[in-house]
Design a protein around this motif. Structure first.
Motif, PDB file in Angstrom:
ATOM      1  N   THR A   1     153.007 105.289 -11.962  1.00 33.19           N
ATOM      2  CA  THR A   1     151.909 105.111 -12.402  1.00 33.19           C
ATOM      3  C   THR A   1     151.109 103.743 -11.932  1.00 33.19           C
ATOM      4  O   THR A   1     151.629 102.413 -11.434  1.00 33.19           O
ATOM      5  CB  THR A   1     151.705 104.159 -13.868  1.00 33.19           C
ATOM      6  N   THR A   2     149.755 103.747 -11.723  1.00 31.47           N
ATOM      7  CA  THR A   2     149.053 102.448 -10.884  1.00 31.47           C
ATOM      8  C   THR A   2     148.322 101.475 -11.772  1.00 31.47           C
ATOM      9  O   THR A   2     146.787 101.994 -12.267  1.00 31.47           O
ATOM     10  CB  THR A   2     148.373 102.862  -9.339  1.00 31.47           C
ATOM     11  N   CYS A  27     156.961 100.389 -21.717  1.00 37.31           N
ATOM     12  CA  CYS A  27     156.644 100.210 -20.470  1.00 37.31           C
ATOM     13  C   CYS A  27     157.057  98.921 -19.047  1.00 37.31           C
ATOM     14  O   CYS A  27     157.307  98.644 -20.137  1.00 37.31           O
ATOM     15  CB  CYS A  27     155.019 100.849 -19.966  1.00 37.31           C
ATOM     16  N   MET A  28     157.167  99.447 -17.742  1.00 31.16           N
ATOM     17  CA  MET A  28     157.536  97.910 -17.300  1.00 31.16           C
ATOM     18  C   MET A  28     156.631  97.932 -16.372  1.00 31.16           C
ATOM     19  O   MET A  28     156.600  98.397 -15.480  1.00 31.16           O
ATOM     20  CB  MET A  28     159.140  98.444 -16.727  1.00 31.16           C
ATOM     21  N   LEU A  45     158.023  92.683 -16.367  1.00 32.10           N
ATOM     22  CA  LEU A  45     157.558  92.652 -17.856  1.00 32.10           C
ATOM     23  C   LEU A  45     158.092  93.787 -18.589  1.00 32.10           C
ATOM     24  O   LEU A  45     156.892  95.042 -17.956  1.00 32.10           O
ATOM     25  CB  LEU A  45     156.389  92.515 -17.741  1.00 32.10           C
ATOM     26  N   GLU A  46     158.269  94.132 -19.693  1.00 31.49           N
ATOM     27  CA  GLU A  46     159.355  95.557 -20.274  1.00 31.49           C
ATOM     28  C   GLU A  46     158.428  95.306 -21.130  1.00 31.49           C
ATOM     29  O   GLU A  46     158.096  94.368 -22.642  1.00 31.49           O
ATOM     30  CB  GLU A  46     159.966  95.409 -20.841  1.00 31.49           C
ATOM     31  N   CYS A  47     157.364  96.011 -22.118  1.00 32.17           N
ATOM     32  CA  CYS A  47     156.297  96.310 -22.574  1.00 32.17           C
ATOM     33  C   CYS A  47     156.110  97.112 -23.719  1.00 32.17           C
ATOM     34  O   CYS A  47     156.166  98.300 -23.510  1.00 32.17           O
ATOM     35  CB  CYS A  47     154.435  96.565 -22.084  1.00 32.17           C
ATOM     36  N   ALA A  86     156.815 102.252 -15.119  1.00 36.02           N
ATOM     37  CA  ALA A  86     157.243 103.747 -16.026  1.00 36.02           C
ATOM     38  C   ALA A  86     156.976 103.809 -17.464  1.00 36.02           C
ATOM     39  O   ALA A  86     156.973 101.957 -18.265  1.00 36.02           O
ATOM     40  CB  ALA A  86     158.908 104.052 -15.687  1.00 36.02           C
ATOM     41  N   PHE A  87     156.955 104.638 -17.805  1.00 36.17           N
ATOM     42  CA  PHE A  87     156.987 105.142 -19.387  1.00 36.17           C
ATOM     43  C   PHE A  87     157.853 105.627 -20.042  1.00 36.17           C
ATOM     44  O   PHE A  87     158.459 106.527 -18.767  1.00 36.17           O
ATOM     45  CB  PHE A  87     155.132 105.924 -19.561  1.00 36.17           C
TER      46      PHE A  87
END
Length: 91
Positions: A1-2, A27-28, A45-47, A86-87
């Motif tokens: 992803t962008t 996601c990161m 950043l992990e969200c 990534a998700f």
């Protein structure tokens, strides 16, 4: 992803897969560190995010995805291993 747009409450990105609005994902993100002593110049950043909106982007089967950040944490990353966006499904 962008990622195309990032704020303190969420972000907009392009994804190769159609995500489901309302779904919670982990996601990161790579974000600029703005710290001279950080050789990699990015932080991981992990969200935990909630998918808010998904639309066809019309670009080679990609999808425009709006995400609201519900929680996050900074991760220690090795200099040579820059994280990739990534998700994953949140548990």
């Amino acid at each position: 992803t962008t990622t195309q747009n990032l704020s303190s409450i969420g972000f907009h990105c392009l994804s190769p897969i159609p995500l489901i609005p309302g779904e919670v994902r982990v996601c990161m993100l790579k974000v600029p560190s703005h710290q001279p002593l950080n050789g990699s110049r990015t932080l991981a950043l992990e969200c935990r995010v909630r998918i808010v909106r998904v639309e066809s982007a019309g670009e080679n089967g990609t999808y425009a995805v709006a995400c609201a950040i519900e929680d996050y944490r900074f991760l220690a990353a090795k200099k040579q291993d820059a994280p990739k966006a990534a998700f994953a499904v949140a548990s």
